[in-house]
Design an enzyme around this catalytic site. Structure first.
Site, PDB file in Angstrom:
ATOM      1  N   TYR A 149       0.827  -1.207   0.000  1.00 57.72           N
ATOM      2  CA  TYR A 149       0.000   0.000   0.000  1.00 57.72           C
ATOM      3  C   TYR A 149       0.865   1.262   0.000  1.00 57.72           C
ATOM      4  CZ  TYR A 149      -3.903   3.073   1.023  1.00 57.72           C
ATOM      5  OH  TYR A 149      -4.849   4.057   0.940  1.00 57.72           O
ATOM      6  N   PHE A 151      -7.509  19.983 -24.771  1.00 54.27           N
ATOM      7  CA  PHE A 151      -8.130  18.681 -25.025  1.00 54.27           C
ATOM      8  C   PHE A 151      -9.489  18.688 -24.308  1.00 54.27           C
ATOM      9  CE2 PHE A 151      -8.631  14.141 -23.796  1.00 54.27           C
ATOM     10  CZ  PHE A 151      -8.755  13.629 -25.060  1.00 54.27           C
ATOM     11  N   ASP A 152     -10.449  17.872 -24.761  1.00 51.25           N
ATOM     12  CA  ASP A 152     -11.811  18.017 -24.199  1.00 51.25           C
ATOM     13  C   ASP A 152     -11.890  17.822 -22.685  1.00 51.25           C
ATOM     14  OD1 ASP A 152     -11.519  15.273 -24.460  1.00 51.25           O
ATOM     15  OD2 ASP A 152     -13.225  14.975 -25.779  1.00 51.25           O
ATOM     16  N   ASP A 202       0.648  19.755 -21.160  1.00 55.91           N
ATOM     17  CA  ASP A 202      -0.205  18.573 -21.243  1.00 55.91           C
ATOM     18  C   ASP A 202       0.624  17.631 -22.125  1.00 55.91           C
ATOM     19  OD1 ASP A 202      -2.010  16.615 -21.854  1.00 55.91           O
ATOM     20  OD2 ASP A 202      -3.664  17.968 -22.300  1.00 55.91           O
ATOM     21  N   ALA A 219       0.877  14.370 -22.934  1.00 55.58           N
ATOM     22  CA  ALA A 219       0.475  13.020 -23.362  1.00 55.58           C
ATOM     23  C   ALA A 219       1.336  12.453 -24.500  1.00 55.58           C
ATOM     24  CB  ALA A 219      -1.000  13.027 -23.777  1.00 55.58           C
ATOM     25  N   LYS A 232      -0.930   7.157 -23.526  1.00 53.37           N
ATOM     26  CA  LYS A 232      -0.422   7.596 -24.826  1.00 53.37           C
ATOM     27  C   LYS A 232       1.080   7.264 -24.849  1.00 53.37           C
ATOM     28  CE  LYS A 232      -4.551   9.457 -24.618  1.00 53.37           C
ATOM     29  NZ  LYS A 232      -4.759  10.777 -24.099  1.00 53.37           N
ATOM     30  N   HIS A 244     -22.141  12.027 -28.233  1.00 51.34           N
ATOM     31  CA  HIS A 244     -21.557  11.105 -29.217  1.00 51.34           C
ATOM     32  C   HIS A 244     -21.393   9.680 -28.695  1.00 51.34           C
ATOM     33  CE1 HIS A 244     -18.296  13.159 -27.111  1.00 51.34           C
ATOM     34  NE2 HIS A 244     -17.535  12.103 -27.321  1.00 51.34           N
TER      35      HIS A 244
HETATM   36  C1  LIG Z   1      -5.885  11.523 -23.569  1.00 49.57           C
HETATM   37  C2  LIG Z   1      -5.532  12.915 -23.258  1.00 49.57           C
HETATM   38  C3  LIG Z   1      -5.840  13.484 -22.019  1.00 49.57           C
HETATM   39  C4  LIG Z   1      -6.643  12.748 -20.946  1.00 49.57           C
HETATM   40  O1  LIG Z   1      -6.021  11.598 -20.530  1.00 49.57           O
HETATM   41  P1  LIG Z   1      -6.826  10.294 -20.081  1.00 49.57           P
HETATM   42  O2  LIG Z   1      -5.738   9.366 -19.689  1.00 49.57           O
HETATM   43  O3  LIG Z   1      -7.639   9.841 -21.229  1.00 49.57           O
HETATM   44  O4  LIG Z   1      -7.671  10.696 -18.907  1.00 49.57           O
HETATM   45  C5  LIG Z   1      -5.449  14.788 -21.806  1.00 49.57           C
HETATM   46  N1  LIG Z   1      -4.806  15.492 -22.736  1.00 49.57           N
HETATM   47  C6  LIG Z   1      -4.493  14.976 -23.932  1.00 49.57           C
HETATM   48  C7  LIG Z   1      -3.764  15.804 -24.944  1.00 49.57           C
HETATM   49  C8  LIG Z   1      -4.850  13.672 -24.238  1.00 49.57           C
HETATM   50  O5  LIG Z   1      -4.564  13.179 -25.446  1.00 49.57           O
END
Ligand SMILES: *Cc1c(COP(=O)(O)O)cnc(C)c1O
Length: 463
Positions: free
Chosen positions: A77, A129-130, A220, A222, A263, A455
């Site tokens: 843990y 990103f959304d 961000d 990813a 990613k 969607h």
């Molecule tokens: C996928 C993504 C996120 C969110 O990450 P999750 O692991 O899906 O929660 C944030 N920013 C970008 C640019 C992404 O491609």
């Protein structure tokens, strides 16, 4: 090691050790599956999909080293050695002082904005990103997109379409006051803008402006490795620098980052936050315990931390990145040869078809992107995703009238290390068949929809 430059073929830099069968379906079966799913591809069973290009998130293949590391996962843990290996790997690649694991990227975002933003604040980004936008807005702050003009024109070829407009950034800060901008973000690569990279020069310029106003910069991150490899290929002075060093330089201009390990972490789940600010790191850990877990696991199993630790190193291998970007380029260039209008140039992780231009006989009110996406599944069992008016159209709650999205795109996202070139060639053959019959494709109508994020669950029928 890099392969011999005198050979032009870019091969998949791996062999296949474990296989997962693909099952072929007939057109008649797919027609039935589509009807059962009300023409919503999110509702098609994965077993009924042949080539799944819905997303590159968490869908990649892990390496033998990652599977081996999984066995080493320590599920203590607190204070697990798996966390230590994870933390060492993240620090080695990113270079920030504090590392906080989360179950995926959006959890990192929620914690970052909960600690840094308040109501009325403004957060600039190249393009949010959304989930990033949703998390900023959930705090009552405003998410502002400041991508350069080149990034808004799908046909325009420009090496760094993910760059931020630095002049607009400065005037936003001047107009609103620096105290209203708690941080600025840069999404690398710019996912919502087509997976387009941000140049090192732009990162430096953004940082310079922010420094004048004492505003921190967060990435961000990813697709940080894909972004770094684009810099190596396209930006002067970086050809002979290793991707790892390019990443370290990129990160040196930032104060921290959020990361989705699904990613460029080459993992199936996971994420993290990095920061150099010790007080902030403490607040973030306190919040983490509330919803994610203790700071040495953050909602992940020890084995997940191990997979990410290895994945972050493997993603920097240049043979891998060369193959990764070549795959998107190969698919994009051949789609253009067929006649498809696409977002140019192809990004790192996906190719985007411009359905509005391809299907001029289908008005935006009949969702040309959805129609094309459905046709690609019907023709060849290929699952893609509509990024157009189904996803971003705005319905007026009173009049029920709908404002369409700016673009009607269909995204073909490429899972990492998952498909071979013959899979891609098959996709191209299907795409050609669909192209040749494009005038017969019918528009769609929505027959049922929820209020938010429609969607995922909306029902459709042919118009
Ligand atoms: C996928 C993504 C996120 C969110 O990450 P999750 O692991 O899906 O929660 C944030 N920013 C970008 C640019 C992404 O491609």
């Amino acid at each position: 090691m890099t392969s011999d430059k005198s050979f032009r073929t870019v091969i998949e830099p791996f062999i296949i050790k474990s296989v997962e069968p693909l099952r072929l379906t007939t057109r008649g079966e797919r027609k039935k599956y589509l009807q059962e799913a009300h023409y919503n591809l999110f509702k098609i069973k994965a077993q009924h999909v042949l080539i799944d290009l819905l997303t590159d998130s968490g869908t990649g293949a892990m390496s033998t080293e990652q599977w081996a590391a999984l066995m080493r996962g320590d599920e203590s843990y607190a204070g697990s050695p798996s966390f230590q290996r994870f933390e060492n790997s993240v620090k080695d690649v990113f270079g920030f002082k504090y590392v906080i694991p989360t179950h995926q990227g959006r959890a990192a975002e929620r914690i970052l904005f909960s600690t840094m933003c308040k109501k009325g604040d403004i957060v600039p980004n190249n393009t949010h990103f959304d989930t990033t936008r949703a998390n900023v807005e959930y705090r009552g702050a405003m998410a502002v997109d400041l991508v350069v003009e080149e990034g808004k024109d799908p046909q325009k070829i420009y090496p760094f379409k993910g760059n931020m407009d630095v002049r607009q950034l400065r005037s936003l800060i001047e107009k609103e006051g620096a105290e209203k901008v708690p941080l600025c973000m840069l999404t690398i690569t710019n996912n919502s803008g087509g997976g387009q990279p941000v140049s090192m020069e732009n990162i430096k310029e953004v940082k310079k402006v922010l420094e004048e106003y004492n505003i921190p910069l967060y990435f961000d991150a990813a697709r940080f490795a894909e972004n770094a490899y684009f810099i190596k290929l396209r930006e002067g002075g970086y050809q002979d620098i290793s991707v790892k060093d390019i990443v370290r330089e990129m990160m040196s201009y930032a104060d921290g980052c959020t990361m989705s390990a699904k990613k460029d972490g080459l993992a199936n789940i996971g994420g993290f936050i990095c920061t150099n600010d010790s007080a902030l790191a403490q607040q973030e850990k306190d919040l983490l315990i509330l919803t994610e877990g203790y700071p040495t696991y953050g909602g992940l199993a020890g084995r997940d931390l191990e997979a990410i630790a290895v994945g972050l190193q493997e993603v920097l291998e240049e043979d891998y990145l060369r193959y990764r970007l070549a795959e998107a380029k190969y698919l994009g260039e051949r789609l253009i040869e067929i006649g498809y209008p696409i977002v140019q140039p192809p990004g790192g992780h996906a190719v985007y078809l411009d359905a509005k231009t391809l299907l001029p006989h289908i008005p935006q009110s009949q969702y040309p992107g959805q129609a094309l996406s459905v046709e690609l599944y019907l023709a060849g069992g290929i699952r893609t995703v509509e990024i157009g008016s189904v996803m971003f159209g705005k319905v007026n709650p009173k009049t029920k009238e709908e404002t369409p999205a700016a673009m009607e795109l269909v995204r073909l996202a490429l899972p990492r290390r998952t498909h071979t070139q013959s899979h891609i060639d098959y996709v191209l053959e299907v795409a050609k068949d669909v192209y040749n019959n494009r005038e017969k494709i019918k528009g769609m109508k929505i027959t049922a929809q929820p209020q938010f994020l429609r969607h995922f669950t909306a029902k459709f029928d042919q118009a």
